[in-house]
Design a protein around this motif. Structure first.
Motif, PDB file in Angstrom:
ATOM      1  N   ASP A 107       0.823  -1.215   0.000  1.00 13.00           N
ATOM      2  CA  ASP A 107       0.000   0.000   0.000  1.00 13.00           C
ATOM      3  C   ASP A 107       0.856   1.265   0.000  1.00 13.00           C
ATOM      4  O   ASP A 107       0.483   2.290   0.582  1.00 13.00           O
ATOM      5  CB  ASP A 107      -0.951   0.014   1.201  1.00 13.00           C
ATOM      6  N   ILE A 108       2.011   1.202  -0.664  1.00 13.42           N
ATOM      7  CA  ILE A 108       2.862   2.381  -0.811  1.00 13.42           C
ATOM      8  C   ILE A 108       2.384   3.167  -2.032  1.00 13.42           C
ATOM      9  O   ILE A 108       2.239   2.601  -3.126  1.00 13.42           O
ATOM     10  CB  ILE A 108       4.339   1.971  -0.990  1.00 13.42           C
ATOM     11  N   LYS A 109       2.105   4.444  -1.861  1.00 13.10           N
ATOM     12  CA  LYS A 109       1.627   5.272  -2.973  1.00 13.10           C
ATOM     13  C   LYS A 109       2.653   5.320  -4.091  1.00 13.10           C
ATOM     14  O   LYS A 109       3.860   5.242  -3.849  1.00 13.10           O
ATOM     15  CB  LYS A 109       1.318   6.686  -2.474  1.00 13.10           C
ATOM     16  N   LYS A 110       2.165   5.458  -5.325  1.00 17.04           N
ATOM     17  CA  LYS A 110       3.041   5.360  -6.486  1.00 17.04           C
ATOM     18  C   LYS A 110       4.165   6.388  -6.447  1.00 17.04           C
ATOM     19  O   LYS A 110       5.314   6.083  -6.779  1.00 17.04           O
ATOM     20  CB  LYS A 110       2.233   5.515  -7.776  1.00 17.04           C
ATOM     21  N   SER A 111       3.862   7.614  -6.051  1.00 16.90           N
ATOM     22  CA  SER A 111       4.899   8.652  -6.017  1.00 16.90           C
ATOM     23  C   SER A 111       6.002   8.287  -5.031  1.00 16.90           C
ATOM     24  O   SER A 111       7.200   8.433  -5.323  1.00 16.90           O
ATOM     25  CB  SER A 111       4.289  10.006  -5.648  1.00 16.90           C
ATOM     26  N   ALA A 112       5.601   7.775  -3.863  1.00 18.02           N
ATOM     27  CA  ALA A 112       6.588   7.358  -2.862  1.00 18.02           C
ATOM     28  C   ALA A 112       7.351   6.125  -3.340  1.00 18.02           C
ATOM     29  O   ALA A 112       8.565   6.003  -3.111  1.00 18.02           O
ATOM     30  CB  ALA A 112       5.901   7.075  -1.533  1.00 18.02           C
ATOM     31  N   ALA A 113       6.650   5.221  -4.020  1.00 18.06           N
ATOM     32  CA  ALA A 113       7.285   4.011  -4.531  1.00 18.06           C
ATOM     33  C   ALA A 113       8.339   4.348  -5.580  1.00 18.06           C
ATOM     34  O   ALA A 113       9.429   3.763  -5.595  1.00 18.06           O
ATOM     35  CB  ALA A 113       6.234   3.079  -5.111  1.00 18.06           C
ATOM     36  N   GLU A 114       8.016   5.292  -6.467  1.00 16.38           N
ATOM     37  CA  GLU A 114       8.980   5.690  -7.495  1.00 16.38           C
ATOM     38  C   GLU A 114      10.227   6.305  -6.872  1.00 16.38           C
ATOM     39  O   GLU A 114      11.359   6.002  -7.286  1.00 16.38           O
ATOM     40  CB  GLU A 114       8.327   6.686  -8.456  1.00 16.38           C
ATOM     41  N   LYS A 115      10.037   7.140  -5.869  1.00 19.96           N
ATOM     42  CA  LYS A 115      11.174   7.766  -5.193  1.00 19.96           C
ATOM     43  C   LYS A 115      12.056   6.721  -4.521  1.00 19.96           C
ATOM     44  O   LYS A 115      13.285   6.747  -4.646  1.00 19.96           O
ATOM     45  CB  LYS A 115      10.664   8.778  -4.168  1.00 19.96           C
ATOM     46  N   LYS A 116      11.421   5.769  -3.817  1.00 17.94           N
ATOM     47  CA  LYS A 116      12.179   4.720  -3.136  1.00 17.94           C
ATOM     48  C   LYS A 116      12.853   3.802  -4.155  1.00 17.94           C
ATOM     49  O   LYS A 116      14.010   3.387  -3.975  1.00 17.94           O
ATOM     50  CB  LYS A 116      11.252   3.915  -2.223  1.00 17.94           C
ATOM     51  N   ALA A 117      12.159   3.479  -5.236  1.00 19.84           N
ATOM     52  CA  ALA A 117      12.717   2.599  -6.256  1.00 19.84           C
ATOM     53  C   ALA A 117      13.972   3.200  -6.878  1.00 19.84           C
ATOM     54  O   ALA A 117      14.980   2.519  -7.064  1.00 19.84           O
ATOM     55  CB  ALA A 117      11.665   2.323  -7.339  1.00 19.84           C
ATOM     56  N   LEU A 147      17.205  -8.065  -4.286  1.00 21.05           N
ATOM     57  CA  LEU A 147      17.533  -7.421  -3.014  1.00 21.05           C
ATOM     58  C   LEU A 147      16.848  -6.067  -2.902  1.00 21.05           C
ATOM     59  O   LEU A 147      16.295  -5.720  -1.854  1.00 21.05           O
ATOM     60  CB  LEU A 147      19.052  -7.249  -2.885  1.00 21.05           C
ATOM     61  N   ALA A 148      16.897  -5.301  -3.988  1.00 24.96           N
ATOM     62  CA  ALA A 148      16.238  -3.987  -3.983  1.00 24.96           C
ATOM     63  C   ALA A 148      14.745  -4.141  -3.715  1.00 24.96           C
ATOM     64  O   ALA A 148      14.148  -3.392  -2.933  1.00 24.96           O
ATOM     65  CB  ALA A 148      16.476  -3.284  -5.319  1.00 24.96           C
ATOM     66  N   ARG A 149      14.136  -5.130  -4.353  1.00 32.00           N
ATOM     67  CA  ARG A 149      12.704  -5.360  -4.157  1.00 32.00           C
ATOM     68  C   ARG A 149      12.405  -5.741  -2.708  1.00 32.00           C
ATOM     69  O   ARG A 149      11.398  -5.318  -2.136  1.00 32.00           O
ATOM     70  CB  ARG A 149      12.227  -6.466  -5.106  1.00 32.00           C
ATOM     71  N   GLY A 150      13.313  -6.511  -2.092  1.00 29.24           N
ATOM     72  CA  GLY A 150      13.121  -6.889  -0.701  1.00 29.24           C
ATOM     73  C   GLY A 150      13.216  -5.714   0.260  1.00 29.24           C
ATOM     74  O   GLY A 150      12.779  -5.817   1.407  1.00 29.24           O
ATOM     75  N   LEU A 151      13.762  -4.602  -0.208  1.00 29.75           N
ATOM     76  CA  LEU A 151      13.936  -3.414   0.639  1.00 29.75           C
ATOM     77  C   LEU A 151      12.919  -2.314   0.343  1.00 29.75           C
ATOM     78  O   LEU A 151      12.947  -1.264   0.983  1.00 29.75           O
ATOM     79  CB  LEU A 151      15.353  -2.850   0.453  1.00 29.75           C
ATOM     80  N   ILE A 152      12.032  -2.540  -0.617  1.00 28.98           N
ATOM     81  CA  ILE A 152      11.138  -1.474  -1.079  1.00 28.98           C
ATOM     82  C   ILE A 152      10.203  -0.989   0.026  1.00 28.98           C
ATOM     83  O   ILE A 152       9.780   0.167   0.043  1.00 28.98           O
ATOM     84  CB  ILE A 152      10.311  -1.945  -2.313  1.00 28.98           C
ATOM     85  N   ASN A 153       9.897  -1.850   0.993  1.00 25.06           N
ATOM     86  CA  ASN A 153       8.983  -1.477   2.083  1.00 25.06           C
ATOM     87  C   ASN A 153       9.726  -1.017   3.334  1.00 25.06           C
ATOM     88  O   ASN A 153       9.143  -0.958   4.419  1.00 25.06           O
ATOM     89  CB  ASN A 153       8.064  -2.656   2.432  1.00 25.06           C
ATOM     90  N   SER A 154      11.040  -0.706   3.190  1.00 23.45           N
ATOM     91  CA  SER A 154      11.872  -0.257   4.323  1.00 23.45           C
ATOM     92  C   SER A 154      11.739  -1.205   5.514  1.00 23.45           C
ATOM     93  O   SER A 154      11.330  -0.816   6.616  1.00 23.45           O
ATOM     94  CB  SER A 154      11.486   1.164   4.736  1.00 23.45           C
ATOM     95  N   PRO A 155      12.079  -2.473   5.333  1.00 23.64           N
ATOM     96  CA  PRO A 155      11.840  -3.475   6.379  1.00 23.64           C
ATOM     97  C   PRO A 155      12.737  -3.287   7.600  1.00 23.64           C
ATOM     98  O   PRO A 155      13.823  -2.706   7.508  1.00 23.64           O
ATOM     99  CB  PRO A 155      12.161  -4.796   5.669  1.00 23.64           C
ATOM    100  N   GLU A 156      12.282  -3.837   8.708  1.00 20.83           N
ATOM    101  CA  GLU A 156      13.088  -3.840   9.932  1.00 20.83           C
ATOM    102  C   GLU A 156      14.052  -5.019   9.959  1.00 20.83           C
ATOM    103  O   GLU A 156      15.037  -5.007  10.701  1.00 20.83           O
ATOM    104  CB  GLU A 156      12.169  -3.885  11.152  1.00 20.83           C
ATOM    105  N   MET A 157      13.764  -6.033   9.150  1.00 17.62           N
ATOM    106  CA  MET A 157      14.658  -7.179   9.043  1.00 17.62           C
ATOM    107  C   MET A 157      14.589  -7.719   7.618  1.00 17.62           C
ATOM    108  O   MET A 157      13.508  -7.839   7.046  1.00 17.62           O
ATOM    109  CB  MET A 157      14.270  -8.271  10.051  1.00 17.62           C
ATOM    110  N   LEU A 158      15.756  -8.035   7.062  1.00 14.89           N
ATOM    111  CA  LEU A 158      15.844  -8.572   5.706  1.00 14.89           C
ATOM    112  C   LEU A 158      16.241 -10.042   5.796  1.00 14.89           C
ATOM    113  O   LEU A 158      17.250 -10.386   6.416  1.00 14.89           O
ATOM    114  CB  LEU A 158      16.890  -7.798   4.900  1.00 14.89           C
ATOM    115  N   ILE A 159      15.433 -10.914   5.178  1.00 16.51           N
ATOM    116  CA  ILE A 159      15.693 -12.348   5.202  1.00 16.51           C
ATOM    117  C   ILE A 159      16.129 -12.792   3.809  1.00 16.51           C
ATOM    118  O   ILE A 159      15.399 -12.598   2.828  1.00 16.51           O
ATOM    119  CB  ILE A 159      14.452 -13.127   5.658  1.00 16.51           C
ATOM    120  N   LEU A 160      17.305 -13.404   3.739  1.00 12.36           N
ATOM    121  CA  LEU A 160      17.888 -13.820   2.467  1.00 12.36           C
ATOM    122  C   LEU A 160      18.108 -15.324   2.489  1.00 12.36           C
ATOM    123  O   LEU A 160      18.842 -15.836   3.336  1.00 12.36           O
ATOM    124  CB  LEU A 160      19.242 -13.129   2.248  1.00 12.36           C
TER     125      LEU A 160
END
Length: 310
Positions: A107-117, A147-160
């Motif tokens: 549910d990240i707005k498109k404008s925010a998603a583009e900036k983060k992407a 990896l970039a996609r796994g970080l798109i939601n600014s997670p508190e923990m990244l699982i690889l």
């Protein structure tokens, strides 16, 4: 004192009559790079799949981000980043489309998603591939995009899960560089791997799992020093001569292991006389002295080489 970000107690996963994970306990603290090390089929992927609520646990207790995985799956998933072992990128979409569409699931707005992407593409050195279809990327680039996609939601923990399997050495080292930077930024990272160098390079703490059971845990270098020492000598010699050599070298070593026709000698502080004694055995066809590593730990603990399980 820091509160754990993950707490597992008597964690078990059963498939029919097979126990893939057997009553394991572990904790992960914020900011750590935590490794789960073991051969294929050891229970690594099953363990992390329970962490990110993909698989239900059979018995035991598992808390992630202070929440119970049996009750709070939706909230936990919102706050995690996941990079699975298999590449599941959308091949027919462009690089940036993969990120923006995935952001929509949170549910990240498109404008925010583009900036983060764009920020993530810059971080992973993929900006020049922004409008290229994923199917035309190299394996290493696809992994960086995952990896970039796994970080798109600014997670508190990244699982690889096996983040560099199938990559060439150069691409693997590039991934490691990015993971070190993420770790420096304070991100908690959990990774499964069967690459010993990967665990040594990245992990603050790890456990070694084999056949669903944790057989050792600790910091990589501490485990090496505890079980092996500083160096290892590898010898190739006839089987009938191995006992003779071991008896002669016993004062110079603090342990040994056999793998096939190779004799591994763990060198203690008295090993200064080893070179001279080895010269007394002309039937030794090959010898190599090298620093001790995690592969030696696994070999000593299980009697088998980690990478030879595949």
């Amino acid at each position: 004192m820091l509160k754990p970000i993950v707490t597992a107690k008597n964690l078990t996963k059963t498939y029919g009559n097979i126990q893939a994970v057997k009553n394991i306990d572990f904790v992960i603290f914020p900011g750590q790079c935590f490794g789960i090390l073991g051969p294929n089929g050891a229970g690594k992927t099953t363990t992390v799949a329970m962490l990110y609520c993909f698989l239900p646990l059979t018995t035991g207790k598992l808390e992630v981000l202070g929440m119970d995985v049996t009750r709070d799956q939706r909230e936990i998933k919102k706050r995690l980043g996941i990079v699975p072992q298999e590449n599941n990128l959308d091949q027919e979409l462009t690089v940036i489309e993969n990120l923006i569409i995935y952001a929509g699931y949170f549910d990240i707005k498109k404008s925010a998603a583009e900036k983060k992407a764009l920020a993530l593409l810059d971080f992973f050195n993929l900006m020049e591939k922004k409008d290229v279809d994923v199917e035309f990327l190299s394996g290493g680039m696809k992994r960086r995009l995952a990896l970039a996609r796994g970080l798109i939601n600014s997670p508190e923990m990244l699982i690889l899960d096996e983040p560099t399997t199938g990559l060439d050495p150069e691409a693997r080292h590039i991934i490691w560089q990015h993971l070190r930077l993420l770790k420096q930024q304070g991100l908690t990272i959990v990774l499964t791997t069967h690459y010993l160098e990967e665990a040594s390079q990245l992990c603050d703490q790890l456990f070694i799992i084999d056949q669903g059971v944790i057989i050792e845990r600790g910091a990589p270098q501490e485990l090496v020093e505890k079980h092996i020492g500083k160096s290892v000598v590898e010898l190739e010699l006839p089987v009938e001569k191995q006992q003779q050599v071991l008896e002669n070298l016993r004062p110079e070593i603090n342990g040994h292991q056999l793998l096939g026709s190779t004799l591994f000698l763990y060198i203690n502080d008295e090993g200064r006389n080893l070179a001279g004694k080895l010269k007394q055995h002309p039937f030794i066809s090959y010898q190599l002295q090298r620093p001790a590593n995690l592969e030696d730990v696994f070999l000593k603990l299980t009697g088998k080489g980690l990478l030879n399980h595949e």
